[in-house]
Enzyme design. Structure first.
Site, PDB file in Angstrom:
ATOM      1  N   SER A 253      40.326  36.543  42.023  1.00 18.54           N
ATOM      2  CA  SER A 253      41.096  35.974  40.728  1.00 18.54           C
ATOM      3  C   SER A 253      41.339  34.428  41.027  1.00 18.54           C
ATOM      4  CB  SER A 253      42.370  36.779  40.591  1.00 18.54           C
ATOM      5  OG  SER A 253      43.252  36.129  41.802  1.00 18.54           O
ATOM      6  N   LYS A 254      41.920  33.976  40.097  1.00 23.82           N
ATOM      7  CA  LYS A 254      42.153  32.351  39.954  1.00 23.82           C
ATOM      8  C   LYS A 254      42.736  31.943  41.074  1.00 23.82           C
ATOM      9  CE  LYS A 254      41.798  30.988  35.296  1.00 23.82           C
ATOM     10  NZ  LYS A 254      40.296  31.496  35.253  1.00 23.82           N
ATOM     11  N   ARG A 255      43.541  32.799  41.702  1.00 17.46           N
ATOM     12  CA  ARG A 255      44.457  32.542  43.270  1.00 17.46           C
ATOM     13  C   ARG A 255      43.513  32.077  44.219  1.00 17.46           C
ATOM     14  NH1 ARG A 255      46.236  36.344  45.814  1.00 17.46           N
ATOM     15  NH2 ARG A 255      45.676  38.083  44.515  1.00 17.46           N
ATOM     16  N   HIS A 256      42.109  32.744  43.929  1.00 14.10           N
ATOM     17  CA  HIS A 256      41.118  32.451  45.183  1.00 14.10           C
ATOM     18  C   HIS A 256      40.533  30.949  45.021  1.00 14.10           C
ATOM     19  CE1 HIS A 256      41.759  36.888  45.339  1.00 14.10           C
ATOM     20  NE2 HIS A 256      42.058  36.561  46.479  1.00 14.10           N
TER      21      HIS A 256
END
Ligand code: GLU
Length: 503
Positions: A253-256
């Site tokens: 996800s965007k977190r990564h």
């Protein structure tokens, strides 16, 4: 059996990197077996439909270089390939199930349907659906009709037993019917199909032989198998691909980092690097070989070599592939590839001037070997196209020294650069090395202030080549201006912070 596979994106958001991998495996499977690769647009969710997402599908695959054998833009014998143009077909098929008693009309309230949809969007199953209308008599249903409520059509999922199917990768998959989504809607009250109905009807009518898609669809597959059977059809063969995870074991996800293909493209990844990297995400040829062109993958891909366990998306490894593919491109290709990034950073004009082109030609060899992403270029070559007239004092000061030491170091460097344009880089470097030894300072302490003075950064392309690119006049001017700056500072005790350095 004729191999026919499909990639059926829903145009609700930008193409996800995981979606691209799914498309890639389908594409490779078709190409390696002389089969057909079909693009189908699953746009029945009109509320979430986004025309930009539709463009994004075409632009993404154009950039990647996939060609489909059948699809909305190229046609084919099984069209139309856009689901919103096929609604009549889905209505007919829903009617077939209704007539045979395998589906039923339900007059659920708008709120109840919304709750169900939301649960489905979150990947959940609304466990508590009460199947209120499943066994309701026609006379009772008449009351709802009289109130003018338009019904949805729901599938009667058997309450007993289990459903099994054979997955090419996972083997036998068995699920109790009571754990399958309870009586999902097939046809909405406006006559539009849901994903389940449209997907199953199309895969059958388009004679899809294999369904390769992510493992998040495994629970859905049991429901689809029930639907195929209800229609009296054989389901295609399933192959549920390993999930793509971040390095913390969570779904990517965007977190990564970047997740949409568009973001990767904007950051300057090459399509061939992405393809190569993605092909290795859950698949391998043997233990050793890492590099494959799309053409080679088309010949070598074998689903028997897919892995079952989730694949971890490693951004650094992708950078490594990308750097390797950038190095394979010619200088003139790299020049054209980096050009838009320099324009975007406001460093060159569009169209560029003859002078900018001349500098660009000379600058490419400096960065070609060291670029990991094309976008790095705006940072690495900023000093070439933009003046350096302010400095980060902390960067100028070598380790274990203070700002007061910098003027002497810069003056010494300036002296050593005498006539540098005419000398080979190694010779200049030797001069610096000998001087550093004689002065009892580290070579790095002599080079770092010079690098920062001239390029404004601690990470630049090779230093002497960079200075030559700027020319003696500009180089010396920058050193002199930096000297003025630092002399004003030397009263203040500034020490170097630990910034990353790069030779
Ligand atoms: N339209 C679905 C999606 O967006 C297709 C899933 C499938 O392959 O069946 O992913």
């Amino acid at each position: 059996m004729a191999i026919r596979v499909r990639y059926p994106p829903s145009p609700t958001g930008l193409q996800h990197i995981g979606g691209l991998r799914t498309a890639l495996f389908n594409y490779l499977f078709a190409r390696s077996r002389g089969g057909s690769f079909i693009l189908r647009i699953e746009d029945t969710d009109r509320e979430r439909f986004d025309p930009r997402a539709l463009n994004d599908i075409y632009e993404t695959f154009e950039w990647i270089g996939f060609k489909w054998d059948e699809g909305p833009d190229v046609g084919g014998d099984f069209g139309p390939y856009v689901q919103s143009e096929r609604s009549e077909l889905y209505r007919e098929h829903a009617r077939v199930l209704l007539d045979s008693g395998l589906a039923y009309e339900a007059f659920d309230s708008a709120e109840s349907l919304r709750a169900e949809r939301e649960a489905a969007e979150d990947g959940g199953i609304r466990k508590g659906y009460d199947r209120k209308f499943r066994d309701m008599s026609e006379t009772e249903k008449e009351r709802y009709r009289e109130q003018g409520i338009a019904p949805v059509i729901r599938f009667k999922v058997p309450l007993e037993g289990a459903t099994e199917f054979e997955d090419l990768l996972l083997g036998r998959v068995k699920r109790k019917n009571r754990d399958v989504i309870p009586d999902p809607v097939l046809l909405k009250s406006d006559g539009m199909p849901t994903y389940h109905l449209a997907n199953v009807v199309d895969d059958h009518l388009m004679e899809i032989s294999h369904i390769l898609r992510g493992q998040e669809w495994v629970p859905t597959a049991s429901l689809h198998v029930l639907l195929y059977r209800a229609f009296g059809w054989d389901p295609p063969l399933f192959c549920h691909l390993p999930m793509v995870m971040g390095n913390d074991g969570q779904k990517l996800s965007k977190r990564h980092g970047a997740t949409s293909v568009r973001e990767f493209r904007k950051q300057g990844y090459l399509p061939e690097a992405l393809v190569n990297y993605l092909a290795r995400l859950g698949w391998s040829y043997d233990d050793k070989r890492e590099f494959f062109t799309l053409q080679e993958l088309c010949e070598l891909f074998d689903p028997a070599k897919l892995t079952k366990s989730p694949a971890v998306f490693d951004y650094r490894k992708l950078d490594w592939f990308n750097g390797a593919y950038i190095r394979e491109r010619s200088s003139s290709e790299v020049r054209e590839l980096i050009r838009p990034f320099l324009v975007e950073a406001g460093l060159i004009s569009d169209p560029s001037t003859a002078e900018e082109d001349r500098i660009l030609d000379d600058a490419v060899p400096l960065v070609h070997e060291r670029l990991k992403r094309l976008s790095d270029v705006s940072h690495l070559l900023r000093f070439v196209f933009a003046p350096v007239d302010s400095w980060d004092a902390g960067m100028l000061v070598p380790k274990k020294m203070s700002a007061a030491d910098v003027p002497a170091l810069l003056k010494r460097a300036r002296e050593l650069l005498e006539g540098f344009e005419q000398r080979p880089d190694e010779e200049i470097e030797n001069r610096f090395r000998e001087a550093a030894e004689a002065d009892g300072v580290k070579l790095g302490s002599l080079l770092m202030p010079l690098r920062v003075a001239v390029t404004g950064s601690t990470a630049s392309p090779p230093l002497f080549a960079s200075l030559k690119l700027l020319g003696a006049e500009e180089t010396f001017q920058r050193i002199d201006r930096c000297l003025e700056f630092v002399e004003q500072l030397s009263a203040v005790d500034i020490r170097r912070e630990d910034t990353e350095t790069k030779e």
